[in-house]
Scaffold this motif. Structure first.
Motif, mmCIF file in Angstrom:
data_model
loop_
_atom_site.group_PDB
_atom_site.id
_atom_site.type_symbol
_atom_site.label_atom_id
_atom_site.label_comp_id
_atom_site.label_asym_id
_atom_site.label_seq_id
_atom_site.Cartn_x
_atom_site.Cartn_y
_atom_site.Cartn_z
ATOM 1 N N GLY A 1 52.770 -47.623 22.349
ATOM 2 C CA GLY A 1 51.526 -47.541 21.586
ATOM 3 C C GLY A 1 50.980 -48.877 21.152
ATOM 4 O O GLY A 1 50.004 -48.935 20.409
ATOM 5 N N GLU A 2 51.594 -49.971 21.611
ATOM 6 C CA GLU A 2 51.166 -51.303 21.186
ATOM 7 C C GLU A 2 50.268 -51.998 22.199
ATOM 8 O O GLU A 2 49.794 -53.105 21.942
ATOM 9 N N HIS A 3 50.036 -51.383 23.347
ATOM 10 C CA HIS A 3 49.231 -52.006 24.397
ATOM 11 C C HIS A 3 48.090 -51.079 24.798
ATOM 12 O O HIS A 3 48.224 -49.860 24.744
ATOM 13 N N SER A 4 46.985 -51.692 25.223
ATOM 14 C CA SER A 4 45.812 -50.940 25.680
ATOM 15 C C SER A 4 45.365 -51.505 27.020
ATOM 16 O O SER A 4 45.052 -52.699 27.117
ATOM 17 N N ILE B 1 48.363 -54.168 36.369
ATOM 18 C CA ILE B 1 47.745 -53.533 35.209
ATOM 19 C C ILE B 1 47.599 -54.619 34.158
ATOM 20 O O ILE B 1 48.587 -55.238 33.743
ATOM 21 N N LEU B 2 46.370 -54.875 33.745
ATOM 22 C CA LEU B 2 46.090 -55.886 32.722
ATOM 23 C C LEU B 2 45.823 -55.168 31.406
ATOM 24 O O LEU B 2 44.951 -54.299 31.330
ATOM 25 N N ALA B 3 46.579 -55.533 30.398
ATOM 26 C CA ALA B 3 46.501 -54.834 29.115
ATOM 27 C C ALA B 3 46.429 -55.833 27.968
ATOM 28 O O ALA B 3 46.831 -56.993 28.107
ATOM 29 N N ALA B 4 45.921 -55.357 26.848
ATOM 30 C CA ALA B 4 45.895 -56.142 25.614
ATOM 31 C C ALA B 4 47.073 -55.721 24.752
ATOM 32 O O ALA B 4 47.312 -54.530 24.541
ATOM 33 N N ASP B 5 47.809 -56.714 24.260
ATOM 34 C CA ASP B 5 48.887 -56.465 23.316
ATOM 35 C C ASP B 5 48.284 -56.430 21.913
ATOM 36 O O ASP B 5 47.857 -57.461 21.387
ATOM 37 N N ASN B 6 48.244 -55.247 21.323
ATOM 38 C CA ASN B 6 47.642 -55.101 19.998
ATOM 39 C C ASN B 6 48.510 -55.667 18.878
ATOM 40 O O ASN B 6 48.082 -55.720 17.731
ATOM 41 N N GLU C 1 43.970 -43.448 28.554
ATOM 42 C CA GLU C 1 45.013 -42.836 27.735
ATOM 43 C C GLU C 1 46.235 -42.492 28.585
ATOM 44 O O GLU C 1 47.382 -42.709 28.172
ATOM 45 N N GLY C 2 45.979 -41.999 29.797
ATOM 46 C CA GLY C 2 47.078 -41.663 30.695
ATOM 47 C C GLY C 2 47.881 -42.889 31.108
ATOM 48 O O GLY C 2 49.117 -42.864 31.124
ATOM 49 N N ILE C 3 47.198 -43.985 31.451
ATOM 50 C CA ILE C 3 47.895 -45.215 31.836
ATOM 51 C C ILE C 3 48.654 -45.785 30.654
ATOM 52 O O ILE C 3 49.802 -46.238 30.793
ATOM 53 N N ASN C 4 48.041 -45.774 29.482
ATOM 54 C CA ASN C 4 48.733 -46.288 28.297
ATOM 55 C C ASN C 4 50.022 -45.520 28.028
ATOM 56 O O ASN C 4 51.065 -46.112 27.740
ATOM 57 N N LYS C 5 49.984 -44.199 28.149
ATOM 58 C CA LYS C 5 51.186 -43.399 27.922
ATOM 59 C C LYS C 5 52.215 -43.628 29.020
ATOM 60 O O LYS C 5 53.417 -43.689 28.754
#
Length: 197
Positions: A163-166, A86-91, A153-157
């Motif tokens: 709540g800091e990653h997307s 899972i590749l995500a952005a750290d906000n 939204e489901g993967i983020n949760k």
């Protein structure tokens, strides 16, 4: 030829590389993933932000937690892939900026004090890093199956409850299996893309 890369490297990274939809059961090791990251971390991001964060989904329980949030066409291949990232952005990437961008120590506050600006920058630069990551997977002699067909939204949760990653992409990784490729889709030609002013 005007490219510095030899033809074999060009083929490995671009011409012959494809998005894989099936994989063998050969495992992908942590050492392979570290080699991929240790290569692609040098690729550029704005102000050296480096917002990409990677979650390796290895356990069956975590795989099932992920698969439930994927589109129907992505579930079976993700359940069977040797490794899923899972590749995500750290906000909140800006917290690292004083160390990552020492030439401008006030960058953290000067540019990124507002959440919308951080999210936009993290999404853009994280997307760049997703592309680098895929090329790194290919450089390791593996195939990547990047996907965006999921409930973000489901993967983020499920995986980033802070709540800091997307999430930006889900990538299946491994050696390509039988009938791994769809037919090659056409690409735009140079004259259709490039103009000179």
């Amino acid at each position: 030829m005007t490219l510095a890369l030899d033809a074999a490297a060009q083929d490995l990274l671009f011409r012959e590389a494809r998005t894989a939809n099936t994989f063998t059961d050969e495992p992908v090791s942590d050492e392979q993933v570290q080699a991929i990251y240790d290569l692609v971390k040098y690729a550029p991001t704005s102000m050296n932000q480096q917002p990409l964060r990677v979650v390796l989904v290895r356990s069956p329980e975590a795989r099932q937690r992920l698969v439930q949030h994927l589109g129907d066409g992505n579930k079976a291949k993700t359940a069977a892939a040797p490794l899923v990232a899972i590749l995500a952005a750290d906000n909140e990437f800006h917290e690292e900026l004083p160390a990552l961008f020492p030439h401008f120590p006030q960058a953290k506050d000067a540019f990124f004090s507002e959440r919308p600006a951080r999210e936009a920058s993290a999404a853009f630069n994280g997307a760049l890093q997703v592309g680098y990551f895929i090329i790194g997977v290919r450089a390791a002699g593996l195939a990547a199956g990047p996907m965006t067909g999921y409930d973000a939204e489901g993967i983020n949760k499920e995986f980033f409850g802070d709540g800091e990653h997307s999430v930006l992409a889900v990538v299946n990784i491994g050696k390509p299996g039988e009938d791994a490729w769809y037919p090659r889709s056409p690409r735009l030609e140079y004259d259709e893309v490039v103009t000179t002013v």
